[in-house]
Enzyme design. Structure first.
Site, PDB file in Angstrom:
ATOM      1  N   HIS A   1       0.848  -1.193   0.000  1.00  0.00           N
ATOM      2  CA  HIS A   1       0.000   0.000   0.000  1.00  0.00           C
ATOM      3  C   HIS A   1       0.885   1.245   0.000  1.00  0.00           C
ATOM      4  O   HIS A   1       0.682   2.145  -0.810  1.00  0.00           O
ATOM      5  CB  HIS A   1      -0.927  -0.019   1.207  1.00  0.00           C
ATOM      6  CG  HIS A   1      -1.938   1.075   1.204  1.00  0.00           C
ATOM      7  ND1 HIS A   1      -2.870   1.222   0.202  1.00  0.00           N
ATOM      8  CD2 HIS A   1      -2.166   2.093   2.074  1.00  0.00           C
ATOM      9  CE1 HIS A   1      -3.638   2.270   0.444  1.00  0.00           C
ATOM     10  NE2 HIS A   1      -3.224   2.827   1.573  1.00  0.00           N
TER      11      HIS A   1
ATOM     12  N   GLU B   1       2.278  -0.907   8.158  1.00  0.00           N
ATOM     13  CA  GLU B   1       2.193  -1.927   7.115  1.00  0.00           C
ATOM     14  C   GLU B   1       3.384  -2.884   7.211  1.00  0.00           C
ATOM     15  O   GLU B   1       3.221  -4.101   7.068  1.00  0.00           O
ATOM     16  CB  GLU B   1       2.135  -1.302   5.730  1.00  0.00           C
ATOM     17  CG  GLU B   1       1.992  -2.349   4.626  1.00  0.00           C
ATOM     18  CD  GLU B   1       1.823  -1.767   3.242  1.00  0.00           C
ATOM     19  OE1 GLU B   1       1.419  -2.518   2.331  1.00  0.00           O
ATOM     20  OE2 GLU B   1       2.088  -0.561   3.048  1.00  0.00           O
TER      21      GLU B   1
END
Length: 413
Positions: free
Chosen positions: A304, A315
């Site tokens: 992402h 993340e």
């Protein structure tokens, strides 16, 4: 009933290419789509951010004038991508069962241009001058509805609206439709056109956008210690998902298998991700389980990676939790460094790149990574990569405001 879902067609219109071949080649060359915005409203509203990743090919250069007048820009992009995907798949729309042909076309914001233009018209010229098509043009289901009408798909028209996870959620819709036997073909993806003064002003106010006005091409820099926010982009991506038997029966070229998906929610904060990445971890683990693959099978992740100071680290935390020490062996591409952030369409165009990475056995580049953040010790793809032979598994991550997490898993075919 549970059937295998395969990908037979790809379409895209993005800041780095108006079609998939151009988009893909530029992704391997590290081309940036960020550029100064040449609109009079940038100066009029004294916007603090004067650049964006605008579409490489304006929709008006592809569609007929009568089409652009009846569709919001987000819908225009969605129709362009879907038409390319259908053409790429080799489907003969006159020779398929339209009752078993579905659409899942996502967006994050929808018809913001239509809505705000109509509001300006109402205030300045009165209600009689508001266009009769305003409501269907501004609705978030506009891209899905237009694609369904354009292609004659009658097995359902679905519109995931989950912020920046929307495009990847559409993959989950498609996979469920194929597995359940409710459809044989699904065109899925996402579309967004929010390069408008209001969203830009609002994103800037919350300190989400990069303010490198003097150097747009280097503004989106995921994982770099000097990252200062994302670059807003626009466009659309589309994939044709078919049941394996349907694709084989018509002799289709198969790019890859859509092997699994998962969706979770953080329930943590309206904009900030869970700092421990717990929801993203569950999405990653759930998608791998759904696909029936082990973490050690994964060779590539399209992350992402928005280039925000607070977003990139959770993340990584989630990837470390889901993949364990194997995360060190995974080639990670942060392609928003090139395209900017297409919001609800980001998962769709990144899925296109992930599928191409498996099919071509190489990965898109991450650009602008000059000083990698030591808190994110990933193996980031910054030069040509060769995946070699054998079966390959790749993952695409998407996370959005509101704590939406969506992950897609793809297997080479």
């Amino acid at each position: 009933m549970s059937r295998k879902a395969v990908i037979t067609g790809l379409g895209a219109t993005t800041p780095t290419g108006g079609d998939v071949p151009t988009f893909w080649q530029n992704s391997l060359q590290g081309v940036s789509g960020a550029r100064p915005m040449e609109y009079d409203w940038v100066e009029k509203y004294e916007l603090p951010v004067t650049f964006a990743a605008t579409a490489a090919v304006p929709a008006a250069e592809v569609l007929k004038k009568v089409e652009t007048k009846r569709m919001d820009p987000s819908t225009q992009f969605g129709v362009i991508a879907a038409r390319e995907a259908v053409a790429d798949s080799g489907l003969d729309l006159d020779d398929i069962d339209k009752d078993r042909f579905a659409v899942a076309m996502a967006t994050g914001i929808g018809g913001v241009w239509t809505l705000l233009d109509a509001w300006d018209t109402l205030r300045e010229r009165g209600p009689r001058r508001v266009l009769p098509m305003t409501v269907p043009m501004l609705m978030p289901n506009g891209p899905a509805a237009a694609v369904s009408l354009d292609l004659g798909a009658r097995a359902g028209s679905f519109t995931p609206v989950s912020a920046c996870a929307s495009g990847t959620e559409a993959l989950g819709n498609a996979l469920e439709l194929i597995r359940s036997g409710k459809a044989d073909i699904v065109v899925c993806g996402g579309a967004e056109a929010a390069i408008h003064p209001l969203p830009i002003g609002a994103f800037a106010a919350m300190q989400a956008l990069s303010k490198r006005n003097d150097d747009p091409e280097h503004a989106s820099r995921p994982y770099d210690i000097d990252r200062d926010g994302f670059v807003i982009g626009e466009g659309a991506g589309a994939l044709i998902i078919e049941s394996e038997e349907h694709a084989k029966a018509r002799g289709a070229r198969i790019y890859a298998e859509l092997a699994g998906t998962a969706v979770t929610s953080d329930a943590h904060h309206i904009t900030a991700p869970d700092p421990d990445g717990l929801g993203a971890t569950r999405a990653l683990k759930g998608a791998l389980e759904d696909a029936g693959v082990a973490p050690t099978d994964v060779v590539h992740v399209n992350a992402h990676a928005t280039s925000t100071p607070v977003g990139d680290i959770p993340e990584y935390t989630a990837m470390r939790a889901a993949f364990g020490d194997h995360v060190e062996n995974i080639k990670v591409s942060a392609t928003k460094s090139q395209t900017g952030h297409l919001l609800g369409a980001s998962g769709a165009i990144e899925a296109v790149l992930t599928v191409k990475a498996l099919y071509e056995r190489t990965a898109p580049l991450t650009i602008n990574l000059e000083n990698q953040d030591p808190q994110i010790p990933l193996d980031v793809v910054t030069s040509r990569t060769d995946f070699g032979t054998g079966d390959l598994v790749a993952v695409s991550n998407s996370f959005g405001f509101g704590g939406h997490n969506a992950v897609g898993v793809f297997r080479s075919y």
